[in-house]
Design a protein around this motif. Structure first.
Motif, mmCIF file in Angstrom:
data_model
loop_
_atom_site.group_PDB
_atom_site.id
_atom_site.type_symbol
_atom_site.label_atom_id
_atom_site.label_comp_id
_atom_site.label_asym_id
_atom_site.label_seq_id
_atom_site.Cartn_x
_atom_site.Cartn_y
_atom_site.Cartn_z
ATOM 1 N N ALA A 46 2.819 -6.730 -13.432
ATOM 2 C CA ALA A 46 1.364 -6.883 -13.290
ATOM 3 C C ALA A 46 0.999 -7.645 -12.019
ATOM 4 N N ALA A 47 1.964 -8.347 -11.421
ATOM 5 C CA ALA A 47 1.688 -9.159 -10.235
ATOM 6 C C ALA A 47 2.070 -8.447 -8.936
ATOM 7 N N ARG A 48 2.438 -7.174 -9.012
ATOM 8 C CA ARG A 48 2.823 -6.474 -7.787
ATOM 9 C C ARG A 48 1.628 -6.418 -6.832
ATOM 10 N N GLU A 57 0.834 -1.216 0.000
ATOM 11 C CA GLU A 57 0.000 0.000 0.000
ATOM 12 C C GLU A 57 0.865 1.259 0.000
ATOM 13 N N GLU A 58 2.020 1.176 0.633
ATOM 14 C CA GLU A 58 2.916 2.330 0.695
ATOM 15 C C GLU A 58 3.813 2.436 -0.537
ATOM 16 N N ASN A 59 3.814 1.382 -1.361
ATOM 17 C CA ASN A 59 4.659 1.366 -2.564
ATOM 18 C C ASN A 59 3.890 0.788 -3.746
ATOM 19 N N ASP A 60 2.647 1.216 -3.919
ATOM 20 C CA ASP A 60 1.818 0.629 -4.981
ATOM 21 C C ASP A 60 2.087 1.274 -6.341
ATOM 22 N N ALA A 61 2.939 2.294 -6.340
ATOM 23 C CA ALA A 61 3.416 2.876 -7.599
ATOM 24 C C ALA A 61 4.885 3.202 -7.388
ATOM 25 N N ARG A 103 8.486 -2.976 -6.121
ATOM 26 C CA ARG A 103 7.316 -3.857 -6.143
ATOM 27 C C ARG A 103 7.361 -4.787 -4.934
ATOM 28 N N VAL A 104 6.195 -5.041 -4.354
ATOM 29 C CA VAL A 104 6.076 -5.984 -3.242
ATOM 30 C C VAL A 104 5.321 -7.212 -3.741
ATOM 31 N N HIS A 105 5.908 -8.391 -3.491
ATOM 32 C CA HIS A 105 5.310 -9.651 -3.929
ATOM 33 C C HIS A 105 5.299 -10.647 -2.785
ATOM 34 N N ALA A 106 4.334 -11.557 -2.817
ATOM 35 C CA ALA A 106 4.342 -12.703 -1.915
ATOM 36 C C ALA A 106 4.236 -13.962 -2.758
#
Length: 256
Positions: A245-247, A191-195, A199-202
């Motif tokens: 696209a998967a971020r 949420e803090e790095n959505d742009a 990128r944050v991934h799980a």
């Protein structure tokens, strides 16, 4: 219930020798089952790989094995996440900046799991250790490296989760609680790095042949489970620009 939406690995996707060319990738728990597979796969995909873990000898064995396989020389940085302080994480980030001037990815493969235990018998020290290694350490390491990660043109942090339907059942204790907390941390960080660059991934792997799996399911024939190579390939996808696209999603590798 998951905090993040699910995504899937593109059909028949395979890393190429230049998928991570020019990138510097840090892997925690690097000599574990998944960590070792990710370290090798990232090197094959062209990355400079920094391998961390608490046992220097096992890091050296992974280093030797990677060289014997003809892979590029990884960089060893011992780090005991049970006892590391913010100063230790800051020193790691400073070392990366000094040696490479960049960091393009972190794979949080380190994990603490002491076996299935009912809450009444859960040793407090084991609970605190699991929470510290599985949640606090990924936070501290990621935070220390955020300046480097956000300077990159494109970077990724990959958190490894486990089956949420399973982990809320009896006896999963601190491991189950910590993985739920890790997913919430990933959701907040996204949420803090959505742009922007980071990128944050799980990742939610399918059952695989690892020491953790064997400890949790000691009656299972572990040799019937696949090696962590499929999960490692998915991590390489998430570290690459192709995963934009998967971020902010959980890449679900389970097939049933």
């Amino acid at each position: 219930m998951s905090m993040l939406p699910f995504s899937h690995l593109p059909t028949a996707w395979q890393p190429a020798s230049d998928t991570l060319a020019g990138r510097v990738v840090l892997v925690t728990g690097a000599y574990g089952g998944l960590g070792g597979a990710v370290s090798r796969a990232a090197s094959r995909a062209g990355a400079t790989v920094v391998i961390t873990g608490k046992r220097k000898r096992q890091l050296e064995q992974l280093y030797d094995a990677m060289l014997a396989e003809g892979l590029a020389e990884p960089v060893i940085h011992p780090l005991d996440m049970e006892v590391a302080t913010p100063k230790d994480y800051a020193a790691l980030a400073e070392g990366l900046e000094r040696d490479f001037g960049r960091l393009d990815g972190i794979v949080h493969a380190a994990v603490s799991f002491g076996g299935l235990t009912p809450i009444t018998m859960h040793k407090p020290d084991a609970w605190l250790r699991a929470m510290h290694v599985n949640v606090n350490a990924p936070f501290a390491l990621t935070q220390a490296c955020l300046p480097l990660l956000t300077q990159a043109d494109d970077s990724a942090v990959v958190f490894v989760l486990d089956n949420p339907e399973l982990l809320q059942r009896a006896h999963w204790g601190a491991y189950g609680a910590s993985k739920a907390a890790l997913e919430r941390f990933a959701a907040i960080l996204h949420e803090e790095n959505d742009a922007g660059a980071l990128r944050v991934h799980a990742l939610l792997p399918a059952p695989m042949r690892t020491a953790l799996r064997q400890m949790a399911y000691f009656g299972e024939d572990i040799l019937q489970r696949p090696l962590p190579d499929t999960a490692a390939a998915a991590v390489i996808h998430l570290l690459s620009a192709q995963a934009s696209a998967a971020r902010g999603t959980i890449m679900d590798l389970r097939t049933d």
